[in-house]
Design a protein around this motif. Structure first.
Motif, PDB file in Angstrom:
ATOM      1  N   VAL A 156      10.162  -0.473   6.404  1.00 31.31           N
ATOM      2  CA  VAL A 156       9.695  -1.180   5.203  1.00 31.31           C
ATOM      3  C   VAL A 156      10.758  -2.153   4.674  1.00 31.31           C
ATOM      4  CG1 VAL A 156       8.834  -0.903   2.836  1.00 31.31           C
ATOM      5  CG2 VAL A 156       8.010   0.615   4.651  1.00 31.31           C
ATOM      6  N   ASP A 171      -3.880  -4.483  -2.659  1.00 29.95           N
ATOM      7  CA  ASP A 171      -3.213  -3.211  -2.976  1.00 29.95           C
ATOM      8  C   ASP A 171      -2.181  -2.829  -1.911  1.00 29.95           C
ATOM      9  OD1 ASP A 171      -5.542  -2.836  -1.241  1.00 29.95           O
ATOM     10  OD2 ASP A 171      -5.021  -0.712  -1.299  1.00 29.95           O
ATOM     11  N   MET A 172      -2.179  -3.523  -0.778  1.00 29.35           N
ATOM     12  CA  MET A 172      -1.263  -3.129   0.292  1.00 29.35           C
ATOM     13  C   MET A 172       0.135  -3.698   0.067  1.00 29.35           C
ATOM     14  SD  MET A 172      -3.702  -2.910   3.629  1.00 29.35           S
ATOM     15  CE  MET A 172      -2.382  -2.287   4.654  1.00 29.35           C
ATOM     16  N   PHE A 178      -7.165   2.927  12.627  1.00 26.62           N
ATOM     17  CA  PHE A 178      -6.422   1.692  12.343  1.00 26.62           C
ATOM     18  C   PHE A 178      -5.033   2.029  11.805  1.00 26.62           C
ATOM     19  CE2 PHE A 178     -10.792  -0.201  11.058  1.00 26.62           C
ATOM     20  CZ  PHE A 178     -11.060  -0.583  12.355  1.00 26.62           C
ATOM     21  N   PHE A 189       4.141  -6.768  -2.497  1.00 31.78           N
ATOM     22  CA  PHE A 189       5.561  -7.168  -2.444  1.00 31.78           C
ATOM     23  C   PHE A 189       5.660  -8.698  -2.583  1.00 31.78           C
ATOM     24  CE2 PHE A 189       7.200  -3.369   0.367  1.00 31.78           C
ATOM     25  CZ  PHE A 189       7.164  -2.546  -0.740  1.00 31.78           C
ATOM     26  N   PHE A 223       2.689  -1.754  11.600  1.00 29.31           N
ATOM     27  CA  PHE A 223       1.867  -2.824  11.019  1.00 29.31           C
ATOM     28  C   PHE A 223       1.113  -3.567  12.124  1.00 29.31           C
ATOM     29  CE2 PHE A 223       5.390  -2.324   7.945  1.00 29.31           C
ATOM     30  CZ  PHE A 223       4.665  -2.155   6.776  1.00 29.31           C
ATOM     31  N   ILE A 260      10.793   0.308  -3.337  1.00 24.18           N
ATOM     32  CA  ILE A 260      10.722   0.641  -1.906  1.00 24.18           C
ATOM     33  C   ILE A 260      10.985   2.141  -1.756  1.00 24.18           C
ATOM     34  CG2 ILE A 260      11.768   0.229   0.361  1.00 24.18           C
ATOM     35  CD1 ILE A 260      12.551  -2.575  -0.690  1.00 24.18           C
ATOM     36  N   SER A 290      -5.044   5.860  10.852  1.00 25.04           N
ATOM     37  CA  SER A 290      -3.820   6.446  11.414  1.00 25.04           C
ATOM     38  C   SER A 290      -3.372   7.633  10.580  1.00 25.04           C
ATOM     39  CB  SER A 290      -2.709   5.400  11.425  1.00 25.04           C
ATOM     40  OG  SER A 290      -2.238   5.170  10.118  1.00 25.04           O
ATOM     41  N   SER A 291      -3.839   7.655   9.323  1.00 25.02           N
ATOM     42  CA  SER A 291      -3.379   8.723   8.424  1.00 25.02           C
ATOM     43  C   SER A 291      -3.867  10.104   8.863  1.00 25.02           C
ATOM     44  CB  SER A 291      -3.821   8.429   6.988  1.00 25.02           C
ATOM     45  OG  SER A 291      -5.219   8.490   6.904  1.00 25.02           O
ATOM     46  N   THR A 351      -2.180   0.513   9.557  1.00 24.88           N
ATOM     47  CA  THR A 351      -1.718  -0.425   8.504  1.00 24.88           C
ATOM     48  C   THR A 351      -1.970  -1.906   8.872  1.00 24.88           C
ATOM     49  OG1 THR A 351      -0.037   1.236   8.011  1.00 24.88           O
ATOM     50  CG2 THR A 351       0.167  -0.861   6.860  1.00 24.88           C
ATOM     51  N   ALA A 386     -10.429   2.832   0.416  1.00 26.50           N
ATOM     52  CA  ALA A 386      -9.146   2.733   1.123  1.00 26.50           C
ATOM     53  C   ALA A 386      -7.997   3.112   0.190  1.00 26.50           C
ATOM     54  CB  ALA A 386      -8.968   1.315   1.637  1.00 26.50           C
ATOM     55  N   VAL A 438      -3.952   5.037   0.347  1.00 26.00           N
ATOM     56  CA  VAL A 438      -3.471   6.413   0.504  1.00 26.00           C
ATOM     57  C   VAL A 438      -3.122   7.025  -0.849  1.00 26.00           C
ATOM     58  CG1 VAL A 438      -1.607   7.799   1.504  1.00 26.00           C
ATOM     59  CG2 VAL A 438      -2.619   5.926   2.826  1.00 26.00           C
ATOM     60  N   ARG A 439      -2.354   6.294  -1.657  1.00 26.18           N
ATOM     61  CA  ARG A 439      -1.820   6.875  -2.884  1.00 26.18           C
ATOM     62  C   ARG A 439      -2.831   6.899  -4.032  1.00 26.18           C
ATOM     63  NH1 ARG A 439       1.597   4.425   0.242  1.00 26.18           N
ATOM     64  NH2 ARG A 439       0.981   2.360  -0.411  1.00 26.18           N
ATOM     65  N   TYR A 454      -7.057  10.953   1.074  1.00 29.54           N
ATOM     66  CA  TYR A 454      -7.619   9.859   1.884  1.00 29.54           C
ATOM     67  C   TYR A 454      -7.682  10.289   3.351  1.00 29.54           C
ATOM     68  CZ  TYR A 454      -7.717   5.521   4.560  1.00 29.54           C
ATOM     69  OH  TYR A 454      -8.031   4.548   5.467  1.00 29.54           O
TER      70      TYR A 454
END
Ligand SMILES: O=C(O)[C@H]1O[C@H](OP(=O)(O)OP(=O)(O)OC[C@H]2O[C@@H](n3ccc(=O)[nH]c3=O)[C@H](O)[C@@H]2O)[C@H](O)[C@@H](O)[C@H]1O
Length: 403
Positions: A357, A280-281, A269, A286, A311, A298, A218-219, A271, A176, A178-179, A242
């Motif tokens: 965000v 990691d999310m 899915f 945060f 979300f 951010i 969703s990506s 987020t 999992a 993205v970055r 990803y």
């Protein structure tokens, strides 16, 4: 003409000063004075080699025994018990990624309603594996066995299907994030491509073939800017590796549906958040950083636009997963041969209400009663997309998912 001795020993001066002629013969004869002594030496060498080799194989088999976390009569019994259903018409489900965030929730929900569940997870260290172990213990307390093993382990996969005639596979194991794909691209290929193919190969050969529900993302909508995202929108512009591996997964599963008659449902899915979530999310990291008084970064999009995510709460995702399993239809193949067409579906599973965000951070501040130290930066070109927004009318129509 150089003699054989000359050829065997280099003429250039080196570490070993060769004592030619008589000396060599003398040394040679000192060691192997007679054929009988030579024979004894040879025997000794053979014995030494043989014992070394058998020791090596003992060590190897020992290693196999001690490092293998699966196998044995007791283990097989546990697998069968864990897979047992507890309601009429119940399913036997192999849940991959069962020690993960979504996998653990789905496993518990299946067990609770009387389905049999066997979990599989490789407990990799993408984030602290002790969290995965804690989820495993939770599942264990509900009589769900989570096998420690990798999807790419062909023998293990075959063994699991030998032991249990799984009716369904809930495939949630994946790399999992993205970055993180920019840091460790091969981990995405290993899990999301190679692992998926190994799983599908196993399922195609299984008798009976299970129906498969798996985690897309969703990506896959990538740079699509038509909102809300519908399953009919284009998904050929991924913004991250990803996303590209998830999109590839959709194409790969289509192939297995087409050739082998596997019933397949992909779930995109959006987020997902909730208890036992992934550290990691953003909502998790945060929270941790705000509580520790650390600055949070951010990201912001073009023209100072806030990023937004649809979300989605874990319980809604669990409903969608169970609804998909219940309506998956049957695979038609057997013995690796297709016997007729089987369902192939892809659904969005999202909340349908994107949240910016910075608004997420406001909510966290309110509940934590701590002011966040914010650092706003331009969204780096690391695979992020500016917003996500799900249209879930298809899922609603098919299985009344979510709200
Ligand atoms: O729907 C998916 O398919 C994916 O969802 C999730 O990815 P994302 O939507 O990127 O979630 P997440 O990291 O929580 O970042 C949320 C927001 O915070 C922003 N973000 C993030 C980190 C940060 O330091 N700062 C920041 O602004 C960030 O730019 C973003 O706008 C899953 O992790 C992924 O595995 C996949 O399943």
């Amino acid at each position: 003409m150089p003699s054989l001795e000359d050829e065997l020993f280099p003429s250039t001066p080196g570490k070993f000063k060769i004592d030619r002629g008589h000396n060599i013969n003398r040394q040679f004869h000192r060691c192997f004075a007679s054929t009988s002594t030579m024979f004894i030496w040879a025997l000794f060498l053979i014995a030494l080699t043989a014992s070394y080799l058998s020791f090596q194989s003992f060590v190897d088999s020992g290693n196999r025994y001690f490092t293998a976390s699966w196998g044995g009569i007791q283990w097989e019994k546990q697998i069968r018990n864990s897979a047992k259903t507890n309601r009429p018409g119940g399913m036997s489900v192999l849940v991959t990624g069962a020690a993960g965030f979504i996998g653990s929730h789905v496993s518990l929900a299946l067990k609770k309603r009387g389905d049999g569940v066997v979990g599989l997870d490789n407990f990799n260290n993408y984030y602290d594996p002790s969290l995965k172990k804690a989820r495993q213990s939770l599942l264990h307390s509900q009589a769900i066995l989570v096998v420690e093993g990798d999807l790419n382990d062909v023998k293990l996969m075959a063994k699991l299907f030998d032991l249990v005639a799984f009716t369904h596979v809930m495939h949630l194991a994946a790399q999992a994030g993205v970055r993180y794909a920019m840091e460790n691209p091969s981990s995405y290929v290993h899990s999301n491509i190679a692992g998926l193919v190994t799983l599908l190969e196993t399922c195609k050969s299984a008798n009976p073939q299970p129906a498969i529900v798996w985690a897309s993302s969703s990506s896959v909508y990538g740079l699509n800017d038509k909102v809300p995202f519908s399953e009919l929108d284009r998904t050929d512009q991924p913004a991250s590796l990803y996303a590209a591996t998830k999109k590839a997964g959709e194409e790969i599963t289509h192939t297995y549906n087409h050739i082998y008659g596997l019933a397949i449902t992909g779930l995109r899915f959006f987020t997902v958040y909730g208890p036992w979530g992934r550290p990691d999310m953003a909502y998790f990291s945060f929270t941790r950083n705000i509580l520790q008084g650390k600055t949070i970064t951010i990201y912001r999009g073009k023209n100072k636009a806030d990023l937004a995510r649809d979300f989605t709460y874990i319980d809604d995702i669990v409903k969608g997963c169970l609804g998909s399993l219940d309506t998956s239809g049957r695979s038609t193949g057997s013995g690796g041969k297709k016997r007729g067409p089987a369902p192939y579906r892809n659904f969005n599973l999202g909340n349908t209400t994107p949240v910016k965000v910075p608004t997420l951070v406001n909510i966290l501040e309110k509940h934590l009663r701590v002011k966040a130290k914010r650092k706003i930066v331009e969204m780096p070109g690391n695979g992020d997309v500016p917003y996500t927004h799900a249209n879930i009318s298809l899922a609603r129509r098919e299985f009344g998912a979510l709200a």
